[in-house]
Write a protein that holds these residues in place. Sequence first.
Motif, mmCIF file in Angstrom:
data_model
loop_
_atom_site.group_PDB
_atom_site.id
_atom_site.type_symbol
_atom_site.label_atom_id
_atom_site.label_comp_id
_atom_site.label_asym_id
_atom_site.label_seq_id
_atom_site.Cartn_x
_atom_site.Cartn_y
_atom_site.Cartn_z
ATOM 1 N N ARG A 46 -11.043 66.931 -16.362
ATOM 2 C CA ARG A 46 -11.494 68.160 -15.717
ATOM 3 C C ARG A 46 -11.453 69.358 -16.672
ATOM 4 O O ARG A 46 -10.638 69.413 -17.578
ATOM 5 N N THR A 47 -12.334 70.297 -16.432
ATOM 6 C CA THR A 47 -12.378 71.485 -17.282
ATOM 7 C C THR A 47 -11.366 72.513 -16.792
ATOM 8 O O THR A 47 -10.868 72.440 -15.662
ATOM 9 N N GLN A 48 -11.090 73.486 -17.632
ATOM 10 C CA GLN A 48 -10.174 74.560 -17.240
ATOM 11 C C GLN A 48 -10.729 75.345 -16.057
ATOM 12 O O GLN A 48 -9.986 75.760 -15.169
ATOM 13 N N LEU A 81 -8.658 61.000 -3.098
ATOM 14 C CA LEU A 81 -8.616 60.202 -4.319
ATOM 15 C C LEU A 81 -8.129 58.798 -3.991
ATOM 16 O O LEU A 81 -7.431 58.604 -3.003
ATOM 17 N N GLU A 82 -8.472 57.865 -4.862
ATOM 18 C CA GLU A 82 -8.019 56.495 -4.620
ATOM 19 C C GLU A 82 -6.502 56.413 -4.770
ATOM 20 O O GLU A 82 -5.897 57.116 -5.578
ATOM 21 N N THR A 83 -5.920 55.588 -3.935
ATOM 22 C CA THR A 83 -4.481 55.344 -4.008
ATOM 23 C C THR A 83 -4.276 53.855 -4.243
ATOM 24 O O THR A 83 -5.181 53.048 -4.008
ATOM 25 N N ARG A 84 -3.102 53.503 -4.703
ATOM 26 C CA ARG A 84 -2.767 52.093 -4.863
ATOM 27 C C ARG A 84 -1.310 51.906 -4.473
ATOM 28 O O ARG A 84 -0.537 52.861 -4.455
ATOM 29 N N VAL A 85 -0.962 50.685 -4.154
ATOM 30 C CA VAL A 85 0.411 50.378 -3.788
ATOM 31 C C VAL A 85 1.029 49.574 -4.916
ATOM 32 O O VAL A 85 0.432 48.616 -5.413
ATOM 33 N N GLU A 86 2.204 50.013 -5.353
ATOM 34 C CA GLU A 86 2.951 49.308 -6.395
ATOM 35 C C GLU A 86 4.343 48.999 -5.879
ATOM 36 O O GLU A 86 4.893 49.741 -5.063
ATOM 37 N N GLU A 87 4.897 47.909 -6.385
ATOM 38 C CA GLU A 87 6.270 47.592 -6.040
ATOM 39 C C GLU A 87 7.191 48.218 -7.081
ATOM 40 O O GLU A 87 7.065 47.962 -8.274
ATOM 41 N N VAL A 88 8.102 49.047 -6.614
ATOM 42 C CA VAL A 88 9.073 49.711 -7.478
ATOM 43 C C VAL A 88 10.456 49.418 -6.902
ATOM 44 O O VAL A 88 10.721 49.713 -5.738
ATOM 45 N N SER A 101 -6.120 63.313 -14.568
ATOM 46 C CA SER A 101 -6.813 62.197 -15.209
ATOM 47 C C SER A 101 -8.275 62.094 -14.792
ATOM 48 O O SER A 101 -8.990 61.213 -15.264
ATOM 49 N N LEU A 102 -8.738 62.984 -13.943
ATOM 50 C CA LEU A 102 -10.115 62.921 -13.476
ATOM 51 C C LEU A 102 -11.093 63.407 -14.544
ATOM 52 O O LEU A 102 -10.816 64.376 -15.246
ATOM 53 N N SER A 103 -12.218 62.731 -14.645
ATOM 54 C CA SER A 103 -13.287 63.204 -15.530
ATOM 55 C C SER A 103 -13.890 64.455 -14.906
ATOM 56 O O SER A 103 -13.638 64.767 -13.730
ATOM 57 N N THR A 104 -14.702 65.167 -15.651
ATOM 58 C CA THR A 104 -15.322 66.369 -15.106
ATOM 59 C C THR A 104 -16.202 66.023 -13.901
ATOM 60 O O THR A 104 -16.236 66.761 -12.924
ATOM 61 N N LYS A 105 -16.880 64.884 -13.961
ATOM 62 C CA LYS A 105 -17.721 64.454 -12.839
ATOM 63 C C LYS A 105 -16.855 64.119 -11.622
ATOM 64 O O LYS A 105 -17.158 64.543 -10.504
ATOM 65 N N GLU A 106 -15.780 63.353 -11.840
ATOM 66 C CA GLU A 106 -14.885 62.999 -10.733
ATOM 67 C C GLU A 106 -14.248 64.249 -10.126
ATOM 68 O O GLU A 106 -14.105 64.344 -8.901
#
Length: 137
Positions: A46-48, A81-88, A101-106
């Motif tokens: 993403r841009t400033q 935004l997409e989410t995911r499940v992780e085992e911690v 972490s999103l691109s400018t388009k995202e």
Amino acid sequence: MTETLNRILKRDKPKAEIVESMTRQFFKNSSGDEAVISIKPNNMTRTQKQNALYWSIIEQIKTETGNTKDAIHVHCQSEFLETRVEEVAKQQRVVLKSTTSLSTKEMGIYLDEIIAWVENDLGLRLNLPDDWRELIG
């Protein structure tokens, strides 16, 4: 240590003068006799300006709803935004995608979805800059 010089080149814009200027600047500020030029696709995050618009929107929602900026931010992340499940530590945890972490388009798509949510679902009128449509693509 010599600093790395970066510059975005556009397909439809002149490039030779830019490369020559950067090369001269590099050797002027470096004691080295060689340099490496590398060209790669622009997958910038993403841009400033997008970031500033995002936090301006979050602040406006905060003012109107009384929620904290953190709560609104996390809500938007989990909602748009997409989410995911992780085992911690043997426990399931929902991991939210970071806006950094999103691109400018995202980021543009994300901002567009948030603006629609605020105006349509919350019924709030946002104070947006004149160029906001350019920032979301």
